[in-house]
Design an enzyme around this catalytic site. Structure first.
Site, PDB file in Angstrom:
ATOM      1  N   GLU A   1      11.867 -53.098 -16.290  1.00  0.00           N
ATOM      2  CA  GLU A   1      10.421 -52.963 -16.341  1.00  0.00           C
ATOM      3  C   GLU A   1       9.848 -54.158 -15.589  1.00  0.00           C
ATOM      4  O   GLU A   1      10.226 -55.293 -15.882  1.00  0.00           O
ATOM      5  CB  GLU A   1       9.984 -53.064 -17.803  1.00  0.00           C
ATOM      6  CG  GLU A   1       9.349 -51.834 -18.337  1.00  0.00           C
ATOM      7  CD  GLU A   1       8.791 -52.088 -19.725  1.00  0.00           C
ATOM      8  OE1 GLU A   1       7.574 -52.167 -19.835  1.00  0.00           O
ATOM      9  OE2 GLU A   1       9.595 -52.221 -20.660  1.00  0.00           O
TER      10      GLU A   1
ATOM     11  N   ARG B   1      24.526 -55.730 -25.953  1.00  0.00           N
ATOM     12  CA  ARG B   1      23.737 -56.741 -25.257  1.00  0.00           C
ATOM     13  C   ARG B   1      24.455 -58.072 -25.275  1.00  0.00           C
ATOM     14  O   ARG B   1      25.215 -58.379 -26.189  1.00  0.00           O
ATOM     15  CB  ARG B   1      22.372 -56.915 -25.928  1.00  0.00           C
ATOM     16  CG  ARG B   1      21.398 -55.816 -25.616  1.00  0.00           C
ATOM     17  CD  ARG B   1      20.129 -55.988 -26.424  1.00  0.00           C
ATOM     18  NE  ARG B   1      19.089 -56.719 -25.710  1.00  0.00           N
ATOM     19  CZ  ARG B   1      18.124 -56.128 -25.006  1.00  0.00           C
ATOM     20  NH1 ARG B   1      18.083 -54.823 -24.905  1.00  0.00           N
ATOM     21  NH2 ARG B   1      17.196 -56.844 -24.412  1.00  0.00           N
TER      22      ARG B   1
ATOM     23  N   LYS C   1      12.448 -61.245 -23.661  1.00  0.00           N
ATOM     24  CA  LYS C   1      11.302 -61.431 -22.773  1.00  0.00           C
ATOM     25  C   LYS C   1      10.100 -61.978 -23.512  1.00  0.00           C
ATOM     26  O   LYS C   1       9.373 -62.805 -23.011  1.00  0.00           O
ATOM     27  CB  LYS C   1      10.870 -60.064 -22.254  1.00  0.00           C
ATOM     28  CG  LYS C   1      11.581 -59.592 -21.055  1.00  0.00           C
ATOM     29  CD  LYS C   1      11.038 -58.204 -20.752  1.00  0.00           C
ATOM     30  CE  LYS C   1      11.853 -57.550 -19.666  1.00  0.00           C
ATOM     31  NZ  LYS C   1      11.459 -56.173 -19.487  1.00  0.00           N
TER      32      LYS C   1
END
Ligand code: ATP
Ligand code: MG
Length: 544
Positions: free
Chosen positions: A31, A256, A266
């Site tokens: 994104e 992850r 983020k």
């Protein structure tokens, strides 16, 4: 991973062997709302390396379906990061490239009675959704006719409604144990300028709807994502099937990557930057790729690190020691090893001729002859590290300088400390030493042994420099504690000292090993005559 074996590679091999897929095509779908961090590097490396291994290809696709948080600036930053890591996308695409097609597919769902326009606001919708233990409740609009839905959806597109006033939802199953299947929203209204499509659209597809369609349109064979999407996979498959996509992609999830004593989300990274707790996204303490780069990490060190962490179906937290080791392994043989004094103490060699300078030739890296040689200056005044001198009687085993002791200045001569000169405030101004001309390095002198070997920089040729030294940003790895409480107050320290003259023309991002002091990289703040170095890692693991 070394990529030699992992569960996704096995799946790919089987799919190719069985003819289920003809070519491996992957994509990395960030994104554009933040800088990439080293966790993203796992996703990038996994996608690109696996495709490469099978002669396939990898697209970079910006998932820009949420214009509220996105920014064109991040698009360029992300492209730059991926190139820096050494990967070249087959195509650079945008989720917004597919807005028209997604819209058509949404209409197909409406016509099939599989989607409806809903008037519930966000708050009510979440009430109606139910919980893990209770089934959801049907929206009052669930049984609108196809005609009415088509009309309303078209009006949504035309801008007749305000943000949040209506949504388009898939009609699946309000009783599903998987909450993602309880009539998920597939389109929402947002009146905002989009970085690619401007004001063309005021309805935007949700990730869960857009993503599988994008994968299908691009012919993605294996859509790799992190674990949090496991429960979205049935929905992914549902959209591909019900929208009658000609190509059928499949989603696979991997764990992850997290690293100790840092934060990788983020949201937190943004918080650190916004609250000015760090100096920006490229602060050398940040786990962003731009931060690691500024700190002195090389793309190959990051690649080796990520590959060495393996790929599994569980999230993992890896010690930052491993990351540091991969940098040492990467640079040990390829960096010049030069002299820098981080915390200087001046030494006057009283029996050395005033004004005389001699130049000593030495290898740039004594483990790699190919790096050639350079000369360093030696003269009457030199700087040594403050820590290499002790004022008073040293403990047994002290291998450096003290009054009355003799050490070798590396590659030069033995010097003996005769006197300590103090400032009026009691601090040490300088040391007075004598040298023995017989002891020149390489002369074969062996009549006595020095008390140790220390490095130095000659005073008249020395170049002033600043050294930024770092500790982990966070004192722990406990993501549940408040950010402010976890900050390490000692994470940044700057020292002022000197480097040898051979470094006078260095440029940002050049890397050196400073003898006895660690691996350093030239900071972007460096301008001629004002050198700034970042310590990437110390020479040896500081692991306790
Ligand atoms: P957010 O922080 O908003 O949840 P994100 O970190 O998931 O976002 P995206 O831009 O959606 O960021 O990430 C792009 C891809 O990188 C996704 O496929 C995601 O799964 C992957 N990714 C992100 N963080 C990690 C991580 N720590 N380890 C492995 N993959 C990651
Ligand atoms: Mg995400």
């Amino acid at each position: 991973m070394d990529m030699s074996s992992n569960f996704i590679k096995t799946i790919m091999e089987e799919d190719l062997a069985s003819g289920k897929v003809k070519e491996i095509i992957t994509r990395f779908p960030p994104e554009p709302n933040a800088y990439l961090h080293i966790g993203h590097a796992r996703a990038i490396i996994t996608n690109f390396e696996l495709a490469k291994m099978f002669g396939g290809k990898t697209n970079l696709r910006f998932d820009d379906t949420n214009p509220v948080k996105e920014d064109a600036m991040f698009v360029e930053a992300i492209k730059g990061d991926i190139e820096w890591l050494g990967y070249h996308p087959a195509n650079v695409l945008f989720g917004s490239d597919y807005f028209e097609e997604s819209y058509e597919r949404a209409i197909m769902l409406i016509k099939k009675g599989l989607a409806y326009v809903c008037d519930l606001n966000a708050e009510d919708m979440s009430k109606y959704r139910g919980t893990l233990n209770t089934r959801g409740t049907d929206s009052p609009n669930r049984n609108r006719s196809v005609e009415e839905n088509l009309k309303l959806f078209s009006e949504m597109r035309d801008g007749k409604y305000n943000d949040g006033e209506k949504t388009l939802r898939a009609k699946i199953d309000m009783a599903s144990p998987n909450i993602n299947m309880r009539d998920p929203v597939i389109y929402r209204i947002i009146h905002i300028n989009h970085h690619n499509t401007g004001n063309k659209w005021c309805i935007y597809p949700m990730y869960d709807f857009a993503h599988p369609l994008q994968d299908a349109i691009e012919g993605i064979s294996h859509s790799l994502c992190s674990l949090e999407y496991v429960d979205h996979r049935v929905l992914y498959d549902w959209f591909v099937e019900k929208c009658e996509m000609p190509h059928i992609p499949h989603q696979y999830e991997f764990g992850r990557l997290n690293i100790t004593n840092t934060i990788m989300s983020k949201r937190y990274l943004k918080q650190l930057v916004d609250a000015k707790l760090v100096k920006g996204y490229d602060d050398p303490r940040m786990p962003t790729l731009v931060g690691l780069r500024r700190r002195g990490y090389t793309p190959s060190a990051i690649r080796h690190f990520v590959l060495s962490t393996g790929l599994s179906r569980i999230n993992s937290t890896v010690s930052n020691e491993m990351l540091e080791n991969s940098l040492r392994d990467d640079l040990r043989l390829v960096n010049k090893r030069v002299n820098a004094i981080l915390n200087p103490l001046k030494v006057v060699i009283t029996n050395y001729p005033v004004g005389e300078i001699e130049y000593l030739e030495l290898p740039n890296n004594n483990e790699n002859e190919a790096l050639g040689t350079r000369t360093i200056a030696f003269g009457r005044e030199v700087y040594i590290e403050k820590d290499d001198f002790i004022d008073g009687t040293p403990e047994k085993g002290w291998k450096r300088l003290a009054k009355g002791l003799e050490v070798r200045l590396m590659h030069a001569y033995f010097v003996k400390c005769e006197d300590i000169i103090y400032n009026p405030d009691g601090s040490i101004k300088e040391l007075h030493c004598t040298y023995d001309p017989e002891t020149k390095s390489g002369s074969g002198f062996n009549a006595r042994k020095p008390n140790g070997n220390i490095h130095f920089v000659e005073e008249s040729t020395a170049i002033p420099a600043k050294f930024n030294l770092f500790e982990p940003l966070m004192v722990d790895s406990d993501a549940d504690r408040k950010l402010e409480d976890r900050l390490n107050p000692n994470s940044w320290k700057t020292l002022e000292g000197f480097v040898e003259a051979s470094l006078k023309d260095t440029l940002p991002e050049e890397k050196f090993q400073f003898v006895r002091n660690g691996y350093f990289s030239v900071d972007y703040d460096t301008v001629k005559g004002n050198l700034v170095f970042n310590r990437t890692v110390e020479l040896k693991s500081s692991y306790k």
